[in-house]
Design a protein around this motif. Sequence first.
Motif, short mmCIF file in Angstrom:
data_model
loop_
_atom_site.label_atom_id
_atom_site.label_comp_id
_atom_site.label_asym_id
_atom_site.label_seq_id
_atom_site.Cartn_x
_atom_site.Cartn_y
_atom_site.Cartn_z
N LYS A 132 -9.30 5.20 -64.90
CA LYS A 132 -10.74 5.41 -64.98
C LYS A 132 -11.39 5.30 -63.61
O LYS A 132 -12.23 6.12 -63.23
N ILE A 133 -10.98 4.30 -62.83
CA ILE A 133 -11.51 4.12 -61.48
C ILE A 133 -11.12 5.32 -60.61
O ILE A 133 -11.93 5.84 -59.83
N GLY A 134 -9.87 5.77 -60.76
CA GLY A 134 -9.41 6.91 -59.98
C GLY A 134 -10.23 8.15 -60.24
O GLY A 134 -10.60 8.88 -59.31
N MET A 135 -10.56 8.40 -61.51
CA MET A 135 -11.33 9.60 -61.84
C MET A 135 -12.79 9.48 -61.40
O MET A 135 -13.42 10.49 -61.07
N ILE A 136 -13.31 8.27 -61.37
CA ILE A 136 -14.65 8.07 -60.81
C ILE A 136 -14.64 8.42 -59.32
O ILE A 136 -15.57 9.07 -58.80
N ILE A 137 -13.59 8.00 -58.63
CA ILE A 137 -13.44 8.33 -57.21
C ILE A 137 -13.37 9.84 -57.02
O ILE A 137 -13.90 10.40 -56.06
N VAL A 138 -12.72 10.53 -57.95
CA VAL A 138 -12.55 11.98 -57.86
C VAL A 138 -13.90 12.70 -57.88
O VAL A 138 -14.15 13.60 -57.07
N TYR A 139 -14.79 12.30 -58.80
CA TYR A 139 -16.00 13.09 -59.04
C TYR A 139 -17.26 12.59 -58.34
O TYR A 139 -18.16 13.39 -58.03
N THR A 140 -17.37 11.31 -58.08
CA THR A 140 -18.64 10.75 -57.60
C THR A 140 -19.09 11.27 -56.24
O THR A 140 -20.27 11.60 -56.08
N PRO A 141 -18.22 11.37 -55.23
CA PRO A 141 -18.70 11.88 -53.94
C PRO A 141 -19.29 13.29 -54.04
O PRO A 141 -20.32 13.57 -53.41
N SER A 142 -18.67 14.16 -54.82
CA SER A 142 -19.19 15.52 -54.98
C SER A 142 -20.54 15.51 -55.70
O SER A 142 -21.44 16.28 -55.35
N LEU A 143 -20.68 14.64 -56.70
CA LEU A 143 -21.95 14.53 -57.41
C LEU A 143 -23.05 14.08 -56.47
O LEU A 143 -24.17 14.63 -56.47
N ILE A 144 -22.75 13.11 -55.61
CA ILE A 144 -23.75 12.59 -54.68
C ILE A 144 -24.19 13.67 -53.70
O ILE A 144 -25.39 13.85 -53.42
N VAL A 145 -23.22 14.44 -53.16
CA VAL A 145 -23.59 15.46 -52.18
C VAL A 145 -24.38 16.58 -52.84
O VAL A 145 -25.31 17.14 -52.24
N CYS A 146 -24.07 16.93 -54.10
CA CYS A 146 -24.83 17.96 -54.80
C CYS A 146 -26.27 17.51 -55.04
O CYS A 146 -27.21 18.30 -54.88
N LEU A 147 -26.44 16.26 -55.40
CA LEU A 147 -27.79 15.73 -55.57
C LEU A 147 -28.55 15.74 -54.24
O LEU A 147 -29.74 16.04 -54.19
N SER A 148 -27.85 15.45 -53.15
CA SER A 148 -28.50 15.42 -51.84
C SER A 148 -28.96 16.80 -51.39
O SER A 148 -29.93 16.93 -50.64
N PHE A 149 -28.27 17.86 -51.86
CA PHE A 149 -28.64 19.22 -51.47
C PHE A 149 -30.03 19.60 -51.99
O PHE A 149 -30.70 20.45 -51.41
N PHE A 150 -30.46 19.00 -53.09
CA PHE A 150 -31.82 19.26 -53.58
C PHE A 150 -32.85 18.80 -52.55
O PHE A 150 -33.93 19.40 -52.42
N TRP A 151 -32.52 17.73 -51.83
CA TRP A 151 -33.43 17.19 -50.81
C TRP A 151 -33.24 17.91 -49.48
O TRP A 151 -34.21 18.20 -48.77
N ILE A 152 -31.99 18.24 -49.13
CA ILE A 152 -31.70 18.88 -47.84
C ILE A 152 -32.25 20.31 -47.79
O ILE A 152 -32.78 20.75 -46.78
N PHE A 153 -32.10 21.04 -48.91
CA PHE A 153 -32.56 22.43 -48.98
C PHE A 153 -33.56 22.59 -50.13
O PHE A 153 -33.25 23.18 -51.16
#
Length: 264
Positions: free
Chosen positions: A63-84
């Motif tokens: 479960k921890i491994g799969m959280i590591i898999v997806y969380t960074p991408s989710l964070i960067v996608c959320l940040s793109f709403f602010w960046i662009f």
Amino acid sequence: MAMAQILFQEPNSIFIKVMIVVNLIISAMLGYSEGSGKQNLEYSKFWNMNSHEKQEKAKVPSKIGMIIVYTPSLIVCLSFFWIFPNGGIRFAMLNSVITIHLFKRVLEVLFVHKYSGSMAMNSAITISSSYFIAFSSLIYIQHLTKGSIEPIIDLKYLGFIVFLVGAIGNFYHHFLLSKMRKKSESGYKIPKGGLFSLVICPHYLFEIVTFLGFSLISQTLFSFSSTLGTVFYLMGRSYATRKWYLSKFEDFPRNVEALVPFVF
């Protein structure tokens, strides 16, 4: 239908060209490695298939491994709403559906999937980095098309519908998989229900449909190459999955294909 009618006239960018080539090569190599059994990313049922050497690698709970898999991408996608913030409707749609896709994945990891083992830390980091690069590039390249000539045929709304079909189908089959195993059980069973009577990996099939939705919304050459790369990898992964079930269950139905009903 000419590709020129459905693709953006993208800027002449060396970055885009390199990313297209690298994405296809890496995806094809990973798909071949998975399907041939020469190299499996060490998670899920494939973790213990081969050598003792794999057992000695650093591991984390699945479960921890799969959280590591997806969380960074989710964070960067959320940040793109602010960046662009002024990317336009197509950019907003693409960023939104990818964010929804990743948020869905995190929720599934937390509340749907059942885990009984561990995941190699190097596999978690490898997959996480691949997702991060792929999704960041997909959204950034969409940003680069701002001001370019729009495709003659607008497919973004069709793409949103295709995305919904893929996301719902993927979730449904993940849900079926989660219901197979009771809390006190740790072994594997032959999946049943939904499209499992036709293919052993319908969740992968709908994953491809999801990526096709991304491509139809984006309408860039890189987005379609990403979908093709996903097809390459999941073909190898599903082939390996079917081979695993055939080796573990004598009663596995031979008419059940790996990924595409009646075809593959």
